[in-house]
Design an enzyme around this catalytic site. Structure first.
Site, PDB file in Angstrom:
ATOM      1  CE  LYS A 191      -3.104   2.728   2.925  1.00 27.86           C
ATOM      2  NZ  LYS A 191      -3.926   2.815   4.136  1.00 27.86           N
ATOM      3  CD  GLU A 241      -5.351   8.540  10.735  1.00 31.29           C
ATOM      4  OE1 GLU A 241      -4.498   7.638  10.904  1.00 31.29           O
ATOM      5  OE2 GLU A 241      -5.598   9.030   9.619  1.00 31.29           O
ATOM      6  N   GLY A 258      -9.547   3.335   4.255  1.00 28.52           N
ATOM      7  CA  GLY A 258     -10.659   2.963   3.400  1.00 28.52           C
ATOM      8  C   GLY A 258     -11.637   4.109   3.300  1.00 28.52           C
ATOM      9  CB  SER A 259     -12.277   6.697   1.360  1.00 27.21           C
ATOM     10  OG  SER A 259     -11.239   7.089   2.226  1.00 27.21           O
ATOM     11  CB  ALA A 338      -3.696   5.751   8.138  1.00 28.03           C
ATOM     12  N   GLY A 395      -5.116  13.389   0.111  1.00 28.76           N
ATOM     13  CA  GLY A 395      -4.433  12.153  -0.264  1.00 28.76           C
ATOM     14  C   GLY A 395      -5.381  10.980  -0.334  1.00 28.76           C
ATOM     15  CD  GLU A 410      -9.974   7.782  -0.993  1.00 34.74           C
ATOM     16  OE1 GLU A 410      -9.202   7.894  -0.024  1.00 34.74           O
ATOM     17  OE2 GLU A 410     -10.136   6.724  -1.622  1.00 34.74           O
ATOM     18  CE  LYS A 414      -9.653  10.344   1.880  1.00 32.52           C
ATOM     19  NZ  LYS A 414      -8.423   9.511   1.817  1.00 32.52           N
TER      20      LYS A 414
END
Length: 430
Positions: A191, A241, A258-259, A338, A395, A410, A414
């Protein structure tokens, strides 16, 4: 090379309770904000600098700050820890002109701190103890406190309409995602979290106070923060977060990854790509805590909605090993998968070579730190504001199954909280 700035070894504060109805007037009396923090339970606004630590080494700066003795007399609504701080995502990466006022790490105690909680409020004046002694420092703090309590500042000017040109680069983003997918296919990474910038240029200077008000009104479960650099640039955001919270030896953190769009919230836990992304973060946090925690519990994975986006979340808590400080716990976790990727070191190497964006404090951390406590948030959903210019940082995590168009969508979701905070509107459908 710049080192840790020398700082006073002791800071004293004088506090007074204030009536809730006085809070708006005193907020204006502070003048330009040095810091702001709203965590849903309490609000803190600070101005000026009673003590500062800054430098290129994050551990040295935060540890030096935590060693400073801070003593407050009078009834104060205290922040989670004495020092407000921020630090880089990667202190070894390149910087640009946007981050000139923000060293790799900076911690401060304001000269004035206005606090408001459930049914109470207070104003505290701080002063560093220098060669003239503690009594003189308390006297200076008391004078400043009384002057501020008696002040009658003007109202904030009415809000004016704001238009801004927006610039983003979809071509560069697509190329970056393709390079990341190749690194995944080669087995180099499991990732990687890529970031991009969205630039705004307005006709008039952005109103940071209004932006904070809008961010607070729409925060949901996020913590709204702001910190102003000596050059006048403000870094503000609404972070969903937690990096870590420490009280004594007890700590808590979270795996947030995850989104999905709000309409797809119920499906999120069944989308393989999103589940893999979240699992990589949980694994990374477990591994990072091995050296500093003696007990660890990972909660159930549940979706959490922020209104504009839904994430998968798992709360993680436990007990630190004896002798581990809040600073050591934070730096063991930072940066989690993350915001960087997995494996962590390879992901950071990929970002240094390929991302070509000066992240600075974006995806670093902001919050409070001291010898026995800390409350630090990952610096996400944020922007730098300098006069009529602003840069929003956003991001997305790339794993097997990711696409450039999907991650672009995404990042636009954000970006919406900061666009709304700065402009009062979002220029595309949410």
């Amino acid at each position: 090379m710049e080192g840790v700035m020398p700082a006073v070894a002791q800071v004293v504060g004088v506090a007074r309770p204030v009536r809730p109805e006085e809070f708006p007037r005193l907020r204006r009396a502070l003048g330009p904000l040095g810091l702001a923090w709203h965590d849903g339970e309490a609000r803190f606004f600070g101005a000026g600098e009673a003590a500062v630590q800054s430098g290129p080494n994050v551990a040295d700066v935060l540890s030096a700050a935590a060693r400073t003795v801070v003593e407050v007399s009078g009834p104060a609504l205290a922040p989670p820890a004495p020092w407000f701080c921020g630090f880089d995502f990667d202190a070894a990466s390149a910087r640009d002109a946007w981050w000139e006022g923000f060293p790799a790490a900076r911690a401060l105690i304001p000269r004035l701190l206005l606090a408001q909680g459930a049914g109470s409020a207070s104003l505290t004046a701080y002063e560093g103890v220098r060669t003239d002694g503690e009594a003189a420092a308390r006297a200076r703090a008391e004078d400043r406190l009384q002057l501020t309590l008696a002040s009658r500042p003007p109202e904030f000017p009415p809000e004016t309409g704001r238009r801004a040109a927006l610039r983003e680069d979809a071509t560069a983003w697509k190329a970056l995602v393709e390079r990341a997918l190749e690194a995944l296919r080669s087995g180099m990474l499991r990732k990687v979290v890529l970031a991009r910038a969205l630039d705004l240029t307005a006709e008039l200077p952005f109103d940071v106070d209004r932006a904070l008000e809008r961010a607070e009104a729409a925060a949901g479960g996020a913590v709204v923060f702001a910190v102003r650099a000596p050059d006048g640039t403000t870094f503000l955001g609404a972070s969903p977060e937690r990096l870590v919270r420490v009280q004594g030896r007890r700590f808590s953190t979270q795996a947030l990854a995850g989104s999905a769009a709000p309409a797809d919230a119920e499906l999120l836990a069944r989308i393989p790509k999103e589940v893999r992304e979240h699992a990589a973060v949980v694994e990374d946090i477990r591994s990072a805590l091995d050296a500093v925690a003696e007990q660890l519990h990972v909660g159930d994975v549940t979706p959490v909605s922020l209104g504009y986006v839904t994430h998968l979340d798992a709360r993680i808590e436990g007990t630190l090993r004896g002798g581990v400080t809040p600073v050591e716990a934070a730096l063991a976790l930072h940066p989690t998968a993350a915001v960087s990727g997995a494996p962590r070191d390879r992901a950071r190497g990929f970002l240094r070579a390929q991302e070509r964006l000066a992240r600075g404090w974006y995806a670093g951390a902001v919050g409070w730190v001291g010898p026995e406590a800390a409350d630090l948030r990952v610096a996400l959903r944020c922007a730098l504001v300098r006069g009529p210019a602003a840069r929003i940082f956003i991001g997305a995590g790339v794993v097997e199954g990711s696409t450039a168009s999907g991650e672009w969508a995404e990042t636009r979701r954000k970006a919406s909280p900061m666009l709304h905070a700065l402009l009062g509107e979002v220029p595309w459908p949410r």
